[in-house]
Scaffold this motif. Sequence first.
Motif: not given
Length: 174
Positions: A106, A156, A159, A149-153
């Motif tokens: 990142s 994330p 992390r 984080t609660k994102k998808i990918g």
Amino acid sequence: MYEKSFPSKRYKLTIEFLKKHISTSQPILDLGVVNPLTKIMQEHGYNVENTKGEDLDVDTSTIKNSESEVVVAFEIFEHLLSPFTVLQSIQANTLVASVPLRLWFSSAYRSKTDMLDRHFHEFEDWQFDWLLEKAGWKIMDREKWTNPTKKIGLRPLLRWFAPRYYIVYAERVK
């Protein structure tokens, strides 16, 4: 309390690390303006004074004139062009500081709307250790933690495993 504050994990771990090393009887200078973490420290009984929003790359007078026993710097050094100068200007013999770690997957944080909310530095742990050593500090304790984080990918997911924050307790070398 911090349980309801965003980002609660970072605040919780920061205050736990601070309580591990710093007594509430020790006056603290917090580098940066009053912020949610300042208020959390006060809620935990700490006597906290903040810098006034001056550009610390240019004006370190508040730091030099402070009689606080402890300086805390939570996620501030990455915004400075010259954290070395600030670290040298600290009069206290105790420092608790945290920085976001550089993540290989990142790029450095850069707000598109706030010119001041950008990271000039994102450190690897050894770089921050070296900066502190060169500025006359000895690290006595350190911790790292992740920032999932609660994102998808893919990023994330990474992390959940890659440490994002690095915190140190350091004492001035005499």
